[in-house]
Design a protein around this motif. Sequence first.
Motif, PDB file in Angstrom:
ATOM      1  N   VAL A  35     -13.825  11.360 -17.279  1.00  0.00           N
ATOM      2  CA  VAL A  35     -12.889  12.458 -17.029  1.00  0.00           C
ATOM      3  C   VAL A  35     -13.677  13.767 -17.085  1.00  0.00           C
ATOM      4  CG1 VAL A  35     -10.708  13.529 -17.711  1.00  0.00           C
ATOM      5  CG2 VAL A  35     -11.071  11.075 -18.102  1.00  0.00           C
ATOM      6  N   SER A  86     -16.582  14.870 -20.186  1.00  0.00           N
ATOM      7  CA  SER A  86     -17.191  13.587 -20.569  1.00  0.00           C
ATOM      8  C   SER A  86     -18.534  13.324 -19.893  1.00  0.00           C
ATOM      9  CB  SER A  86     -16.225  12.443 -20.247  1.00  0.00           C
ATOM     10  OG  SER A  86     -16.181  12.239 -18.858  1.00  0.00           O
ATOM     11  N   GLU A 121     -13.341   9.537 -22.105  1.00  0.00           N
ATOM     12  CA  GLU A 121     -12.916  10.921 -22.383  1.00  0.00           C
ATOM     13  C   GLU A 121     -13.841  11.561 -23.414  1.00  0.00           C
ATOM     14  OE1 GLU A 121     -11.338  13.466 -21.779  1.00  0.00           O
ATOM     15  OE2 GLU A 121      -9.255  13.178 -21.206  1.00  0.00           O
ATOM     16  N   ASP A 122     -13.922  12.876 -23.393  1.00  0.00           N
ATOM     17  CA  ASP A 122     -14.668  13.584 -24.424  1.00  0.00           C
ATOM     18  C   ASP A 122     -13.852  13.646 -25.713  1.00  0.00           C
ATOM     19  OD1 ASP A 122     -12.780  15.253 -23.250  1.00  0.00           O
ATOM     20  OD2 ASP A 122     -14.107  16.982 -23.047  1.00  0.00           O
ATOM     21  N   VAL A 127      -9.562  13.387 -27.358  1.00  0.00           N
ATOM     22  CA  VAL A 127      -8.110  13.274 -27.216  1.00  0.00           C
ATOM     23  C   VAL A 127      -7.485  14.226 -28.231  1.00  0.00           C
ATOM     24  CG1 VAL A 127      -6.086  11.782 -27.401  1.00  0.00           C
ATOM     25  CG2 VAL A 127      -8.199  10.891 -26.411  1.00  0.00           C
ATOM     26  N   SER A 163      -3.375  14.383 -21.460  1.00  0.00           N
ATOM     27  CA  SER A 163      -4.282  14.007 -20.364  1.00  0.00           C
ATOM     28  C   SER A 163      -4.402  12.496 -20.255  1.00  0.00           C
ATOM     29  CB  SER A 163      -5.685  14.578 -20.592  1.00  0.00           C
ATOM     30  OG  SER A 163      -5.609  15.932 -20.883  1.00  0.00           O
ATOM     31  N   ILE A 164      -4.580  11.858 -21.391  1.00  0.00           N
ATOM     32  CA  ILE A 164      -4.819  10.422 -21.383  1.00  0.00           C
ATOM     33  C   ILE A 164      -3.554   9.644 -20.950  1.00  0.00           C
ATOM     34  CG2 ILE A 164      -4.367   9.682 -23.762  1.00  0.00           C
ATOM     35  CD1 ILE A 164      -7.364   8.841 -23.743  1.00  0.00           C
ATOM     36  N   PHE A 196      -9.497   2.516 -23.140  1.00  0.00           N
ATOM     37  CA  PHE A 196      -9.947   3.902 -23.257  1.00  0.00           C
ATOM     38  C   PHE A 196     -11.090   3.996 -24.249  1.00  0.00           C
ATOM     39  CE2 PHE A 196      -5.673   4.105 -21.722  1.00  0.00           C
ATOM     40  CZ  PHE A 196      -5.715   5.129 -20.790  1.00  0.00           C
ATOM     41  N   THR A 235     -13.038   7.173 -26.162  1.00  0.00           N
ATOM     42  CA  THR A 235     -13.156   8.621 -26.361  1.00  0.00           C
ATOM     43  C   THR A 235     -14.183   8.917 -27.443  1.00  0.00           C
ATOM     44  OG1 THR A 235     -11.962  10.695 -26.736  1.00  0.00           O
ATOM     45  CG2 THR A 235     -11.211   8.802 -28.020  1.00  0.00           C
TER      46      THR A 235
END
Length: 192
Positions: free
Chosen positions: A58, A62, A116-117, A119, A124-125, A142, A144
């Motif tokens: 994302v 990320s 993802e960087d 949450v 967003s997720i 996922f 993160t």
Amino acid sequence: MKLQQKSSGESSGSVNEHTSSGNLKPFITSEEIQARIKVLAAQISRDYAGKIPVFIGVLNGSFIFISDLVREVSVDVEIDFLKLSSYGDSKISSGEVKLLKDLNCQIDGRDIIIVEDIVDSGLSIKYIRDLVLSHNPSSLEFCTLLMKKGLSNLSFDIKYTGFEIENKFVVGYGLDYAQKYRNLKEICILES
Ligand code: IMP
Ligand code: MG
């Protein structure tokens, strides 16, 4: 070409020079990040043995995490990116998620890992989950790097989490504030 050697007085490079400036408080070191990535990558490699998962990063946050992560994974992988609207120059989510760049690959029947960087609210997720599920993947998980504790009210699991952190605004290692600080090697708390 001959590479220049560092003089003995030079630092190992694990801390960026601007980290010590102003309102940045060192939080997670580069070494801690890399060690945790090795653990996550080993877990992913075991879980996806014999498969070719598609890692979807994302953007923009990320980009560094996904590139370090996939290089530690021992199974074959494919990589694509999604881009969502960002926080703009604010530290608080606008509460609205917009898709700025869609996927370029076919994901139906594939094993997907969203990378993802961080949450935070989870908005967003949740948006990404609905988007990806509408393309009928074979599986969806996922990963993160950071997860802010107790903030998101998710109805699904995040299988791979790097670090659970308190509700602080953090920058570095891909994460920005107003597009700045993404190139820090470590993660810092941005104090206001
Ligand atoms: P959420 O939708 O509120 O979960 O926010 C997710 C996105 O907001 C992340 O992918 C980041 O791009 C950004 N974000 C959330 N918290 C932080 C932070 O502490 N520092 C930098 N970016 C953040
Ligand atoms: Mg992001």
